[in-house]
Enzyme design. Structure first.
Site, PDB file in Angstrom:
ATOM      1  N   LEU A   1      -0.555   1.589   5.486  1.00 29.94           N
ATOM      2  CA  LEU A   1      -0.003   0.936   4.310  1.00 29.94           C
ATOM      3  C   LEU A   1      -1.120   0.185   3.604  1.00 29.94           C
ATOM      4  O   LEU A   1      -2.021  -0.358   4.247  1.00 29.94           O
ATOM      5  CB  LEU A   1       1.107  -0.054   4.698  1.00 29.94           C
ATOM      6  CG  LEU A   1       2.381   0.538   5.301  1.00 29.94           C
ATOM      7  CD1 LEU A   1       3.348  -0.588   5.665  1.00 29.94           C
ATOM      8  CD2 LEU A   1       3.041   1.521   4.363  1.00 29.94           C
ATOM      9  N   ASP A   2      -1.043   0.146   2.282  1.00 30.01           N
ATOM     10  CA  ASP A   2      -2.033  -0.585   1.506  1.00 30.01           C
ATOM     11  C   ASP A   2      -1.819  -2.086   1.660  1.00 30.01           C
ATOM     12  O   ASP A   2      -0.751  -2.552   2.069  1.00 30.01           O
ATOM     13  CB  ASP A   2      -1.938  -0.217   0.023  1.00 30.01           C
ATOM     14  CG  ASP A   2      -2.438   1.179  -0.262  1.00 30.01           C
ATOM     15  OD1 ASP A   2      -3.190   1.719   0.569  1.00 30.01           O
ATOM     16  OD2 ASP A   2      -2.068   1.732  -1.316  1.00 30.01           O
ATOM     17  N   ARG A   3      -2.832  -2.829   1.298  1.00 31.12           N
ATOM     18  CA  ARG A   3      -2.721  -4.282   1.275  1.00 31.12           C
ATOM     19  C   ARG A   3      -1.560  -4.690   0.370  1.00 31.12           C
ATOM     20  O   ARG A   3      -1.326  -4.082  -0.674  1.00 31.12           O
ATOM     21  CB  ARG A   3      -4.021  -4.896   0.736  1.00 31.12           C
ATOM     22  CG  ARG A   3      -4.065  -6.418   0.828  1.00 31.12           C
ATOM     23  CD  ARG A   3      -5.325  -6.956   0.180  1.00 31.12           C
ATOM     24  NE  ARG A   3      -5.189  -7.005  -1.265  1.00 31.12           N
ATOM     25  CZ  ARG A   3      -6.159  -7.431  -2.081  1.00 31.12           C
ATOM     26  NH1 ARG A   3      -7.322  -7.790  -1.587  1.00 31.12           N
ATOM     27  NH2 ARG A   3      -5.967  -7.467  -3.383  1.00 31.12           N
TER      28      ARG A   3
ATOM     29  N   ARG B   1       2.260   2.417  -8.092  1.00 32.87           N
ATOM     30  CA  ARG B   1       1.844   1.352  -9.005  1.00 32.87           C
ATOM     31  C   ARG B   1       1.374   1.906 -10.341  1.00 32.87           C
ATOM     32  O   ARG B   1       1.734   1.392 -11.410  1.00 32.87           O
ATOM     33  CB  ARG B   1       0.718   0.531  -8.356  1.00 32.87           C
ATOM     34  CG  ARG B   1       1.209  -0.466  -7.336  1.00 32.87           C
ATOM     35  CD  ARG B   1       0.072  -1.178  -6.651  1.00 32.87           C
ATOM     36  NE  ARG B   1      -0.347  -0.472  -5.452  1.00 32.87           N
ATOM     37  CZ  ARG B   1      -1.352  -0.855  -4.683  1.00 32.87           C
ATOM     38  NH1 ARG B   1      -2.061  -1.921  -5.019  1.00 32.87           N
ATOM     39  NH2 ARG B   1      -1.660  -0.186  -3.595  1.00 32.87           N
TER      40      ARG B   1
END
Length: 227
Positions: free
Chosen positions: A75-77, A177
């Site tokens: 998972l991304d930050r 995003r």
């Protein structure tokens, strides 16, 4: 199928799931799993993505020293949600193969700025990665980029935002995003691709994080992947 609400006994021998805390997640979705909240700050915030995933696997290995655990995906930050760990090498390579072949379904919950014009829509525009002069990684909509497709479905509408489900057809970097921003509804709290003024309003209401949550990670299995 493999998802937060349904784990078959034969899969429990193969995989372990951690449902990271999400303030807006329903209790019944996270209750069956151990929860771990990743650090939100550190000595170097650029190192958080690697530390975030590294700490998760190290914590589980320390808690289960007799098991061989490997992280299946990352998972991304600032992204909360489900992490899947493999208990066998065969399980790890099997699911990673499914991911490469596009046979894993990933669904996210996201808070999008503004009121959506349609309850269901998709964003189908190619994305291309770029590295800025300072080394920061950015992703842009670019006809020369790789194909990318995201399906959005509105779940609940608020005065200045909409809670939506985002389903990935492809798995490009920062895809949700960038596609949300391209649709005119950037994610709440998104620093790189968000709306600065909207984020200020959200912060004034106490919403100080990016609202992107990995809600479901699904795949179908035929014969067991291994023991």
């Amino acid at each position: 199928m493999f998802a937060p609400a349904d784990v078959r006994p034969d899969l429990e021998r193969q995989f372990f799931v951690v449902g990271q805390d999400y303030r807006e997640a329903r209790k019944e979705e996270t209750q069956p799993y151990r929860s771990w909240r990743p650090p939100t700050k550190g000595p170097n915030e650029k190192d958080l993505p690697a530390a975030f995933n590294r700490d998760a696997i190290e914590l589980l290995r320390a808690a289960r020293p007799r098991e061989h655990l490997e992280l299946v995906h990352r998972l991304d930050r600032d992204t909360s949600g489900v992490l899947v760990f493999a208990r066998t090498r065969t399980g790890l390579t099997g699911v990673q193969r499914l991911i490469r072949d596009g046979e894993v379904s990933k669904q996210y919950l996201c808070l999008m700025s503004g009121a959506l014009k349609r309850a269901k829509f998709d964003v189908n525009v190619p994305l291309r990665k770029a590295v800025l002069a300072g080394g920061e990684r950015m992703v842009r909509v670019d006809d020369a980029g790789k194909p990318a497709l995201t399906f959005f479905r509105e779940i609940e509408r608020y005065r200045d935002a909409s809670l939506a489900e985002a389903t990935l057809d492809t798995g490009r970097t920062h895809q949700i995003r960038v596609h949300a921003a391209h649709a005119g509804h950037p994610l709440s709290g998104a620093a790189k691709y968000g709306d600065r003024e909207a984020n200020k309003r959200f912060r004034a209401m106490g919403l100080k994080r990016m609202f992107l949550h990995a809600a479901r990670f699904e795949f179908a299995l035929g014969a067991p992947l291994g023991r």
